[in-house]
Design a protein around this motif. Structure first.
Motif, short mmCIF file in Angstrom:
data_model
loop_
_atom_site.label_atom_id
_atom_site.label_comp_id
_atom_site.label_asym_id
_atom_site.label_seq_id
_atom_site.Cartn_x
_atom_site.Cartn_y
_atom_site.Cartn_z
N THR A 32 -12.37 -10.04 -33.85
CA THR A 32 -13.81 -10.33 -33.92
C THR A 32 -14.41 -10.04 -32.54
OG1 THR A 32 -13.46 -12.66 -33.36
CG2 THR A 32 -13.51 -12.11 -35.69
N ALA A 87 -20.80 -19.58 -43.58
CA ALA A 87 -21.43 -18.40 -43.03
C ALA A 87 -21.14 -18.25 -41.54
CB ALA A 87 -22.95 -18.44 -43.26
N SER A 88 -20.83 -19.37 -40.87
CA SER A 88 -20.58 -19.36 -39.43
C SER A 88 -19.46 -20.32 -39.09
CB SER A 88 -21.86 -19.76 -38.68
OG SER A 88 -21.59 -19.99 -37.32
N SER A 89 -18.68 -19.95 -38.08
CA SER A 89 -17.56 -20.80 -37.67
C SER A 89 -18.03 -22.16 -37.18
CB SER A 89 -16.77 -20.11 -36.56
OG SER A 89 -17.60 -19.83 -35.45
N ALA A 97 -18.29 -11.20 -46.59
CA ALA A 97 -18.74 -11.37 -45.21
C ALA A 97 -18.02 -10.36 -44.32
CB ALA A 97 -18.47 -12.79 -44.74
N GLU A 98 -18.49 -10.24 -43.09
CA GLU A 98 -17.99 -9.18 -42.22
C GLU A 98 -16.49 -9.26 -41.99
OE1 GLU A 98 -19.52 -6.66 -38.49
OE2 GLU A 98 -20.28 -8.70 -38.69
N GLY A 119 -14.46 -11.31 -43.81
CA GLY A 119 -13.80 -11.78 -45.02
C GLY A 119 -12.86 -10.75 -45.61
N VAL A 179 -11.35 -18.89 -38.74
CA VAL A 179 -12.65 -18.51 -38.17
C VAL A 179 -12.42 -17.85 -36.80
CG1 VAL A 179 -14.01 -20.29 -39.35
CG2 VAL A 179 -12.88 -20.82 -37.18
N SER A 195 -13.39 -20.85 -44.83
CA SER A 195 -13.50 -19.55 -44.20
C SER A 195 -14.68 -18.77 -44.75
CB SER A 195 -12.19 -18.76 -44.39
OG SER A 195 -12.17 -17.62 -43.55
N TYR A 196 -14.78 -17.52 -44.29
CA TYR A 196 -15.86 -16.64 -44.72
C TYR A 196 -15.57 -16.11 -46.12
CZ TYR A 196 -15.78 -16.48 -39.60
OH TYR A 196 -15.72 -16.81 -38.27
N GLN A 245 -16.58 -22.10 -48.54
CA GLN A 245 -17.05 -20.87 -47.92
C GLN A 245 -18.16 -21.18 -46.93
OE1 GLN A 245 -17.60 -17.45 -50.56
NE2 GLN A 245 -19.55 -17.02 -49.54
#
Length: 312
Positions: free
Chosen positions: A263, A222-224, A198-199, A201, A240, A193-194, A220
């Protein structure tokens, strides 16, 4: 030498006589003769000689003609391009998009957009939201599509789709039999996951804390988009955004995660910058793509689709 004189010279070379050149240019023979005389006077040498009552190009005329013809062909091409641009046949749209959107909804969107505007060039930049906001501010992109809104005084934001965080796991995992997954159910499992900074997280950390759990991220990302190969390899369960499984992937399923972590997909333009004429059409295609997704199940796997068809 000006463009009009050059045009007359080219017409005489092409048509062979002053009369024919005048007809093709739509002007009088005296006007053609006068413009030719001015040109030869400026150059300081003759471009044509009269032999047997006919005009014969000099060596210098033959040397000049190739470049003169090339110049006018370029001008004609430019005029045609300008007409096409004016008719909205040709243009450019620059899109800044978060990586999950570039791998999910944008291919469908751009295919539909291309059907309407086949001659329009598209520049697609996959960037983090912070960089998309900067590019919009500088005018380097015309529109931004992100997983959360870009908030700034001159930005106009439209919420396009209510996406949420989901749990992505192998179809063979025992938890795949559950309708939804919660932090307590994921206790002790390896998570992909993030990070907490992160936004999304921090929101996920709060969701786990609400059930007395601690979100311990093993891998960890940065993107799904980067989570799917890891899940397929059996390295953990990914938390994600649901766009990660926009299209079914064999062997992988997604399940709703509770508490809900939104999201939201947002479309942003900078109202302080000139707008591409094609932003409205692109936005319509994007809305239609999400409308189609709402009517189906994002992230449905081959196994889920088969089960659903059996029930119906």
């Amino acid at each position: 030498m000006n463009i009009r004189q050059l045009e007359v010279f080219r017409a005489i070379m092409r048509d062979g006589t002053i009369t024919a050149a005048a007809n093709s240019l739509g002007i009088s023979q005296p006007a053609v003769s006068k413009l030719l005389a001015y040109l030869e006077d400026q150059l300081g040498y003759p471009l044509f000689e009269r032999i047997g009552g006919r005009l014969a190009p000099t060596t210098e005329a033959h040397i000049l003609y190739g470049d003169a013809d090339h110049v006018f062909r370029q001008l004609e091409a430019l005029s045609s391009l300008a007409r096409d641009v004016g008719a909205s046949k040709i243009g450019l749209i620059r899109i800044g998009a978060s990586l999950p959107l570039a791998y999910s909804v944008l291919p469908v969107t751009l295919a539909a957009f291309g059907n309407h505007h086949p001659e329009v060039k598209i520049h697609l930049h996959t960037l983090p939201k912070r960089e998309i906001a900067e590019a919009l501010s500088l005018g380097d992109v015309d529109v931004g599509v992100t997983l959360s809104p870009i908030l700034a005084p001159t930005m106009r934001v439209e919420k396009l789709f209510s996406a949420k965080v989901v749990a992505v796991l192998p179809a063979t995992d025992p938890l795949a039999a559950e309708a939804t997954l919660t932090p307590s159910m994921l206790a002790g499992r390896r998570l992909i996951s993030y990070g907490s900074h992160a936004e999304f997280g921090a929101a996920l950390d709060e969701a786990f804390a609400s059930e007395g759990q601690r979100r311990d991220v093993s891998i960890q990302i940065a993107s799904s988009v980067g989570a799917l190969p890891l899940v397929r390899q059996g390295l953990g369960i990914a938390l994600v955004d649901e766009l990660a499984l926009w299209s079914p992937i064999e062997g992988i399923v997604s399940r709703p995660f509770r508490p809900t972590v939104p999201t939201p997909v947002s479309l942003t333009i900078n109202q302080a910058r000139p707008q591409s004429r094609f932003v409205a059409s692109f936005s319509d295609c994007l809305r239609q793509a999400f409308a189609g997704a709402s009517q189906s199940s994002i992230g449905a796997t081959a196994e889920d689709s088969t089960a659903a068809s059996r029930k119906t």
